[in-house]
Design an enzyme around this catalytic site. Sequence first.
Site, PDB file in Angstrom:
ATOM      1  CG  HIS A   1     -36.009  19.306 -21.388  1.00 53.15           C
ATOM      2  ND1 HIS A   1     -37.348  18.416 -20.677  1.00 53.15           N
ATOM      3  CD2 HIS A   1     -35.886  18.223 -21.099  1.00 53.15           C
ATOM      4  CE1 HIS A   1     -37.060  17.062 -20.511  1.00 53.15           C
ATOM      5  NE2 HIS A   1     -36.172  16.465 -20.530  1.00 53.15           N
TER       6      HIS A   1
ATOM      7  CD  GLU B   1     -32.362  11.394 -21.683  1.00 50.59           C
ATOM      8  OE1 GLU B   1     -31.024  11.533 -21.443  1.00 50.59           O
ATOM      9  OE2 GLU B   1     -33.023  12.009 -20.967  1.00 50.59           O
TER      10      GLU B   1
END
EC number: 5.4.2.12
Length: 207
Positions: free
Chosen positions: A10, A83
């Site tokens: 990202h 994550e």
Amino acid sequence: MTTRLLVWRHGNTDWNAARRVQGQTDVPLNDLGRRQAAEAAELLAAMRPAAIVASDLRRAADTAAALAARTGLPVSHDERLRERYFGAWQGLTTAEVALQRPLEFARWKAGQDVGGDVEDLDVMGKRVSDALQDAATLGGTVVVATHGAAARQGIAHLLGWSREHTRTLRALQNCHWVELSHDEDRGWQLGAYNVGVFAERPVPPPV
């Protein structure tokens, strides 16, 4: 038939900029991150992806949305691409973690399991690898928007690498990606690592 995965970290967030541990905290992209996503999407769109899959956390989902806007493709969300869960570390800067939790921090720096409520490396690697395998079944070129530590550990698990081998990979920069290919004869192969638009200074392992 060859399948190609482009595993895409990202764009930048305010917590990235402050070296604050994000983990699974749902932190949005900042202005820089949105610009990074838009510019990287231009390159990725030229690779003619057939599908886009993303973590459901906003920073990855909004990064993927920039590519969707260019290609017209829908985005599928998979929470397995999130994550690493960092528990009590989340919200602290890495300097604060080093001060408040020195033993855990030392284990993290050494590439070991941290313990406590921080997700184990093998557990994270398997869940992300499973998501990557499922994304690959979509066929063609698939872009997978995820997170730095998740990408590195998931890819390593997919390739069957040891922890020592995995530690040779430098941190994946914001909005850079990894290219993997798979065919019946050779299985999974790493084609390129840390590819992207922006030249950034080396950063600590992403959290």
